[in-house]
Design a protein around this motif. Structure first.
Motif, PDB file in Angstrom:
ATOM      1  N   ALA A  36      -5.517   4.511  13.215  1.00  0.00           N
ATOM      2  CA  ALA A  36      -4.735   3.287  13.424  1.00  0.00           C
ATOM      3  C   ALA A  36      -4.177   2.762  12.100  1.00  0.00           C
ATOM      4  O   ALA A  36      -3.019   2.357  12.021  1.00  0.00           O
ATOM      5  CB  ALA A  36      -5.593   2.222  14.104  1.00  0.00           C
ATOM      6  N   ALA A  37      -4.997   2.778  11.052  1.00  0.00           N
ATOM      7  CA  ALA A  37      -4.550   2.270   9.748  1.00  0.00           C
ATOM      8  C   ALA A  37      -3.418   3.120   9.176  1.00  0.00           C
ATOM      9  O   ALA A  37      -2.432   2.585   8.664  1.00  0.00           O
ATOM     10  CB  ALA A  37      -5.728   2.230   8.776  1.00  0.00           C
ATOM     11  N   ILE A  38      -3.550   4.427   9.288  1.00  0.00           N
ATOM     12  CA  ILE A  38      -2.513   5.324   8.759  1.00  0.00           C
ATOM     13  C   ILE A  38      -1.208   5.145   9.527  1.00  0.00           C
ATOM     14  O   ILE A  38      -0.135   4.992   8.934  1.00  0.00           O
ATOM     15  CB  ILE A  38      -2.992   6.792   8.808  1.00  0.00           C
ATOM     16  CG1 ILE A  38      -4.108   7.009   7.781  1.00  0.00           C
ATOM     17  CG2 ILE A  38      -1.827   7.756   8.582  1.00  0.00           C
ATOM     18  CD1 ILE A  38      -4.848   8.332   7.946  1.00  0.00           C
ATOM     19  N   ASP A  39      -1.282   5.145  10.850  1.00  0.00           N
ATOM     20  CA  ASP A  39      -0.064   4.996  11.654  1.00  0.00           C
ATOM     21  C   ASP A  39       0.574   3.624  11.467  1.00  0.00           C
ATOM     22  O   ASP A  39       1.790   3.490  11.423  1.00  0.00           O
ATOM     23  CB  ASP A  39      -0.359   5.264  13.124  1.00  0.00           C
ATOM     24  CG  ASP A  39      -0.625   6.738  13.411  1.00  0.00           C
ATOM     25  OD1 ASP A  39      -0.451   7.566  12.488  1.00  0.00           O
ATOM     26  OD2 ASP A  39      -1.005   7.065  14.544  1.00  0.00           O
ATOM     27  N   MET A  40      -0.259   2.593  11.340  1.00  0.00           N
ATOM     28  CA  MET A  40       0.245   1.239  11.122  1.00  0.00           C
ATOM     29  C   MET A  40       1.014   1.174   9.799  1.00  0.00           C
ATOM     30  O   MET A  40       2.112   0.627   9.723  1.00  0.00           O
ATOM     31  CB  MET A  40      -0.930   0.256  11.109  1.00  0.00           C
ATOM     32  CG  MET A  40      -0.530  -1.160  10.934  1.00  0.00           C
ATOM     33  SD  MET A  40       0.232  -1.729  12.443  1.00  0.00           S
ATOM     34  CE  MET A  40       0.159  -3.452  12.172  1.00  0.00           C
ATOM     35  N   GLU A  41       0.435   1.748   8.776  1.00  0.00           N
ATOM     36  CA  GLU A  41       1.067   1.735   7.450  1.00  0.00           C
ATOM     37  C   GLU A  41       2.389   2.496   7.479  1.00  0.00           C
ATOM     38  O   GLU A  41       3.383   2.057   6.896  1.00  0.00           O
ATOM     39  CB  GLU A  41       0.102   2.336   6.420  1.00  0.00           C
ATOM     40  CG  GLU A  41       0.477   2.077   4.989  1.00  0.00           C
ATOM     41  CD  GLU A  41       1.450   3.104   4.423  1.00  0.00           C
ATOM     42  OE1 GLU A  41       2.233   2.741   3.538  1.00  0.00           O
ATOM     43  OE2 GLU A  41       1.425   4.262   4.874  1.00  0.00           O
ATOM     44  N   LEU A  42       2.441   3.625   8.180  1.00  0.00           N
ATOM     45  CA  LEU A  42       3.678   4.403   8.274  1.00  0.00           C
ATOM     46  C   LEU A  42       4.773   3.612   8.991  1.00  0.00           C
ATOM     47  O   LEU A  42       5.931   3.604   8.556  1.00  0.00           O
ATOM     48  CB  LEU A  42       3.429   5.719   9.009  1.00  0.00           C
ATOM     49  CG  LEU A  42       2.651   6.780   8.247  1.00  0.00           C
ATOM     50  CD1 LEU A  42       2.297   7.953   9.159  1.00  0.00           C
ATOM     51  CD2 LEU A  42       3.438   7.264   7.042  1.00  0.00           C
ATOM     52  N   LEU A  43       4.418   2.935  10.074  1.00  0.00           N
ATOM     53  CA  LEU A  43       5.412   2.156  10.809  1.00  0.00           C
ATOM     54  C   LEU A  43       5.903   0.970   9.992  1.00  0.00           C
ATOM     55  O   LEU A  43       7.100   0.670   9.983  1.00  0.00           O
ATOM     56  CB  LEU A  43       4.828   1.681  12.144  1.00  0.00           C
ATOM     57  CG  LEU A  43       4.604   2.785  13.179  1.00  0.00           C
ATOM     58  CD1 LEU A  43       3.784   2.263  14.350  1.00  0.00           C
ATOM     59  CD2 LEU A  43       5.928   3.357  13.656  1.00  0.00           C
ATOM     60  N   GLU A  44       5.003   0.298   9.295  1.00  0.00           N
ATOM     61  CA  GLU A  44       5.421  -0.837   8.465  1.00  0.00           C
ATOM     62  C   GLU A  44       6.276  -0.371   7.294  1.00  0.00           C
ATOM     63  O   GLU A  44       7.209  -1.051   6.890  1.00  0.00           O
ATOM     64  CB  GLU A  44       4.210  -1.623   7.983  1.00  0.00           C
ATOM     65  CG  GLU A  44       3.575  -2.457   9.087  1.00  0.00           C
ATOM     66  CD  GLU A  44       2.386  -3.261   8.616  1.00  0.00           C
ATOM     67  OE1 GLU A  44       1.672  -2.821   7.682  1.00  0.00           O
ATOM     68  OE2 GLU A  44       2.163  -4.343   9.193  1.00  0.00           O
ATOM     69  N   ARG A  45       5.977   0.799   6.756  1.00  0.00           N
ATOM     70  CA  ARG A  45       6.784   1.341   5.659  1.00  0.00           C
ATOM     71  C   ARG A  45       8.200   1.656   6.136  1.00  0.00           C
ATOM     72  O   ARG A  45       9.154   1.595   5.365  1.00  0.00           O
ATOM     73  CB  ARG A  45       6.142   2.605   5.093  1.00  0.00           C
ATOM     74  CG  ARG A  45       6.801   3.020   3.800  1.00  0.00           C
ATOM     75  CD  ARG A  45       6.235   4.226   3.120  1.00  0.00           C
ATOM     76  NE  ARG A  45       4.843   4.470   3.312  1.00  0.00           N
ATOM     77  CZ  ARG A  45       4.308   5.698   3.323  1.00  0.00           C
ATOM     78  NH1 ARG A  45       5.057   6.746   3.165  1.00  0.00           N
ATOM     79  NH2 ARG A  45       3.017   5.856   3.491  1.00  0.00           N
ATOM     80  N   ARG A  46       8.343   1.970   7.418  1.00  0.00           N
ATOM     81  CA  ARG A  46       9.671   2.237   7.992  1.00  0.00           C
ATOM     82  C   ARG A  46      10.417   0.948   8.286  1.00  0.00           C
ATOM     83  O   ARG A  46      11.547   0.980   8.757  1.00  0.00           O
ATOM     84  CB  ARG A  46       9.525   3.058   9.268  1.00  0.00           C
ATOM     85  CG  ARG A  46       9.085   4.486   8.977  1.00  0.00           C
ATOM     86  CD  ARG A  46       8.646   5.234  10.187  1.00  0.00           C
ATOM     87  NE  ARG A  46       9.646   5.329  11.231  1.00  0.00           N
ATOM     88  CZ  ARG A  46       9.417   5.916  12.397  1.00  0.00           C
ATOM     89  NH1 ARG A  46       8.241   6.450  12.659  1.00  0.00           N
ATOM     90  NH2 ARG A  46      10.364   5.967  13.296  1.00  0.00           N
ATOM     91  N   GLY A  47       9.799  -0.209   8.027  1.00  0.00           N
ATOM     92  CA  GLY A  47      10.486  -1.479   8.155  1.00  0.00           C
ATOM     93  C   GLY A  47      10.152  -2.278   9.396  1.00  0.00           C
ATOM     94  O   GLY A  47      10.726  -3.334   9.618  1.00  0.00           O
TER      95      GLY A  47
END
Length: 146
Positions: A36-47
């Protein structure tokens, strides 16, 4: 190091190389939290906003609902004010907001994230799609009515 085996099992569990069924509850919870943390960070990095990212994670069956509930509480997210959807050009409507950069097949940015869809923009996107130069789906935010 007594707990190192559990950490190794968690990391292996992320890519599916470890037998998750035989893992301890600690390892299973650790894998769910890390995923969850990894996917959350990836989505937030995409804006994407935190709320929109959580909506996307909710739809992914790989994510543990209890972990996402805890993450929502930790991040103090009550409800998403908009929902991010993957859309084709034909499903975009005026008033939607582009959630991530729209690219050509060559990697050039056609529309930057945050732009609102207009009729003129829809026409231009349809032209690029017709020429086979548009990467789909397009991530777009749709307001959620209260």
């Amino acid at each position: 190091m007594p707990m190192l085996d559990d950490v190794i099992a968690m990391i292996r569990g992320l890519d599916g190389t470890a037998p998750v069924g035989a893992a301890s509850p600690l390892v299973l919870t650790g894998v769910a939290v890390l995923r969850a943390a990894i996917d959350m960070e990836l989505l937030e990095r995409r804006g994407l906003t935190t709320a929109s990212a959580l909506v996307i994670l909710d739809r992914d069956p790989r994510h543990n609902p209890a972990v996402l509930t805890a993450l929502r509480q930790l991040m103090q997210v009550v409800e998403a004010q908009e929902v991010v959807q993957a859309c084709t050009v034909g499903r975009l409507d005026a008033g939607m907001r582009i959630a991530e950069d729209v690219l050509t097949s060559g990697g050039l940015v056609l529309i930057g994230r945050g732009m609102y869809v207009t009729d003129v923009l829809l026409e231009r996107l349809a032209n690029f799609k017709h020429m086979g130069q548009l990467v789909e789906p397009i991530m777009a935010s749709v307001p959620v009515s209260p």
